[in-house]
Design a protein around this motif. Structure first.
Motif, PDB file in Angstrom:
ATOM      1  N   SER A 117      46.321  67.772  58.148  1.00 32.39           N
ATOM      2  CA  SER A 117      46.802  69.148  58.102  1.00 32.39           C
ATOM      3  C   SER A 117      47.923  69.362  57.087  1.00 32.39           C
ATOM      4  O   SER A 117      48.236  70.501  56.749  1.00 32.39           O
ATOM      5  CB  SER A 117      47.276  69.582  59.488  1.00 32.39           C
ATOM      6  OG  SER A 117      48.302  68.722  59.958  1.00 32.39           O
ATOM      7  N   THR A 118      48.516  68.290  56.597  1.00 29.62           N
ATOM      8  CA  THR A 118      49.519  68.452  55.533  1.00 29.62           C
ATOM      9  C   THR A 118      48.878  68.955  54.244  1.00 29.62           C
ATOM     10  O   THR A 118      49.562  69.502  53.382  1.00 29.62           O
ATOM     11  CB  THR A 118      50.214  67.117  55.238  1.00 29.62           C
ATOM     12  OG1 THR A 118      49.222  66.169  54.794  1.00 29.62           O
ATOM     13  CG2 THR A 118      50.918  66.567  56.469  1.00 29.62           C
ATOM     14  N   SER A 143      47.836  67.143  51.899  1.00 26.42           N
ATOM     15  CA  SER A 143      48.070  66.216  50.788  1.00 26.42           C
ATOM     16  C   SER A 143      47.891  64.761  51.216  1.00 26.42           C
ATOM     17  O   SER A 143      48.388  63.859  50.549  1.00 26.42           O
ATOM     18  CB  SER A 143      49.482  66.410  50.227  1.00 26.42           C
ATOM     19  OG  SER A 143      50.448  66.211  51.242  1.00 26.42           O
ATOM     20  N   GLU A 144      47.190  64.524  52.320  1.00 22.96           N
ATOM     21  CA  GLU A 144      46.938  63.159  52.772  1.00 22.96           C
ATOM     22  C   GLU A 144      45.522  63.069  53.324  1.00 22.96           C
ATOM     23  O   GLU A 144      45.073  63.935  54.078  1.00 22.96           O
ATOM     24  CB  GLU A 144      47.947  62.726  53.828  1.00 22.96           C
ATOM     25  CG  GLU A 144      47.817  61.254  54.209  1.00 22.96           C
ATOM     26  CD  GLU A 144      48.934  60.774  55.120  1.00 22.96           C
ATOM     27  OE1 GLU A 144      49.004  59.556  55.364  1.00 22.96           O
ATOM     28  OE2 GLU A 144      49.720  61.618  55.596  1.00 22.96           O
ATOM     29  N   THR A 173      49.300  63.713  63.365  1.00 23.37           N
ATOM     30  CA  THR A 173      48.663  64.206  62.149  1.00 23.37           C
ATOM     31  C   THR A 173      47.311  64.839  62.496  1.00 23.37           C
ATOM     32  O   THR A 173      46.287  64.156  62.501  1.00 23.37           O
ATOM     33  CB  THR A 173      48.471  63.068  61.128  1.00 23.37           C
ATOM     34  OG1 THR A 173      47.718  61.997  61.738  1.00 23.37           O
ATOM     35  CG2 THR A 173      49.802  62.519  60.653  1.00 23.37           C
ATOM     36  N   ARG A 213      47.812  59.179  49.908  1.00 13.51           N
ATOM     37  CA  ARG A 213      48.569  60.371  49.547  1.00 13.51           C
ATOM     38  C   ARG A 213      48.049  60.924  48.222  1.00 13.51           C
ATOM     39  O   ARG A 213      47.764  60.176  47.284  1.00 13.51           O
ATOM     40  CB  ARG A 213      50.057  60.061  49.447  1.00 13.51           C
ATOM     41  CG  ARG A 213      50.676  59.700  50.803  1.00 13.51           C
ATOM     42  CD  ARG A 213      52.180  59.518  50.701  1.00 13.51           C
ATOM     43  NE  ARG A 213      52.573  58.494  49.748  1.00 13.51           N
ATOM     44  CZ  ARG A 213      52.517  57.180  49.989  1.00 13.51           C
ATOM     45  NH1 ARG A 213      52.063  56.742  51.158  1.00 13.51           N
ATOM     46  NH2 ARG A 213      52.911  56.318  49.070  1.00 13.51           N
TER      47      ARG A 213
END
Length: 339
Positions: free
Chosen positions: A105-106, A108-109, A317, A79
């Protein structure tokens, strides 16, 4: 025609796809043998293969399976903050022990797969290097405890062959985690050969022999021994977007312990699946899939996964960007060799 199908057709024709499948089945197949199977000349096969490489569509590499060497594989989730995610992924892609470096796609990972070749390298990576990196604000490491063999390796072009042609090609099975009873010991020459094959899985025996001061016969014999012991296997990296697949995703599933084996084996039969393994950690099954678009991903999750009993929870994810595959870096939608 679906736009993704049109893209695939414009990049790979039938002969290209047959060559790709043959390399998936036997990465070091002689072009003369393959030409005879396909009814074309050796020169035609060689020219097509060179074109696929030069266009950045595929790369063949020799990979080291750490399990027979006495070490485990790890799937790592890191993260970070969105402003530092790209820099973190770029840094991870330069680590030789890391592969499949992906920004999710977040935003932040970042995920990656680690195959450390010693306890010391494992501990340094998991306990020092990654946790202490300024971009990392959290880390989860999943040890791969069982890899499920796939029914057919992606990208599933076997339908383009006759039954007789497939028998001549033989078949490739997913590299097994099981190996010799005692860990294999590698010599300096073995390590040098594996490094050469990591850069080019089709490097000629004579080239390898010249670089490590062996005879070509000895190189061929030792390579066969390492394949037989499961230490060495050959893999293909693809520029999948140029083949019509716009969505890569990792799935993190929780199943009841009694259902884990059955669910993993069932997922291994799905044509979208490129990797499925039981892991330690908060989830117990990790799956990598390829889909043509988000609608395909939705159908996969709701229909294929939805039809399976025993899945308690699933986290989907999708990949925003893949920085490094098994052995190669990606430059936009094309393969560029890792250094």
């Amino acid at each position: 025609m679906h736009s993704a199908d049109a893209l695939e057709s414009s990049v790979l024709d039938v002969l290209d796809k047959q060559i790709v499948h043959a390399l998936v089945s036997d990465a070091r197949i002689a072009f003369a043998k393959l030409g005879a199977i396909l009814g074309v000349s050796e020169q035609t096969v060689a020219r097509r293969y060179r074109s696929l490489r030069q266009r950045g569509i595929l790369h063949v590499s020799g990979q080291v399976n750490a399990v027979p060497l006495g070490h485990a594989r790890w799937a790592i989730r890191l993260r970070t903050t969105p402003d530092k995610a790209v820099r973190l992924a770029e840094s991870l892609a330069r680590f030789p022990d890391l592969s499949w470096v992906t920004l999710l796609s977040t935003g932040s990972e970042v995920t990656c797969v680690s195959r450390p070749r010693s306890v010391e390298r494992r501990d340094k990576l998991l306990l020092q290097t990654l946790p202490q990196a300024s971009q990392v604000i959290g880390l989860t490491a999943h040890e791969v405890i069982h890899r499920f063999p796939l029914d057919e390796e992606w990208p599933h072009f076997s339908h383009l062959f006759t039954a007789a042609q497939l028998r001549e090609l033989g078949s490739r099975s997913t590299p097994a985690d099981a190996g010799p009873e005692a860990p294999v010991r590698l010599s300096a020459e073995d390590e040098a050969m594996l490094a050469i094959l990591g850069r080019d899985g089709r490097a000629p025996y004579a080239q390898i022999a010249a670089e490590i001061d062996w005879t070509p016969t000895r190189v061929a014999r030792r390579m066969a021994e390492l394949v037989e012991s499961r230490v060495l296997y050959f893999d293909l990296d693809f520029a999948v977007e140029r083949m019509g697949y716009a969505v890569r995703a990792a799935l993190w599933l929780r199943t009841r312990p009694a259902d884990l084996a059955a669910v993993g084996a069932a997922i291994a039969t799905h044509p979208e699946t490129v990797f499925v393994a039981a892991t330690t950690g908060p989830t117990n099954l990790m799956v990598s899939i390829m889909c043509r678009d988000t609608a395909h991903l939705y159908r996969y999750v709701t229909q294929r996964l939805g039809a399976l009993d025993g899945i308690a929870d699933v986290e989907v994810t999708p990949a925003l960007r893949v920085f490094k595959q098994a052995q190669t870096l990606l430059d936009s939608d094309r393969i560029s060799l890792a250094r």
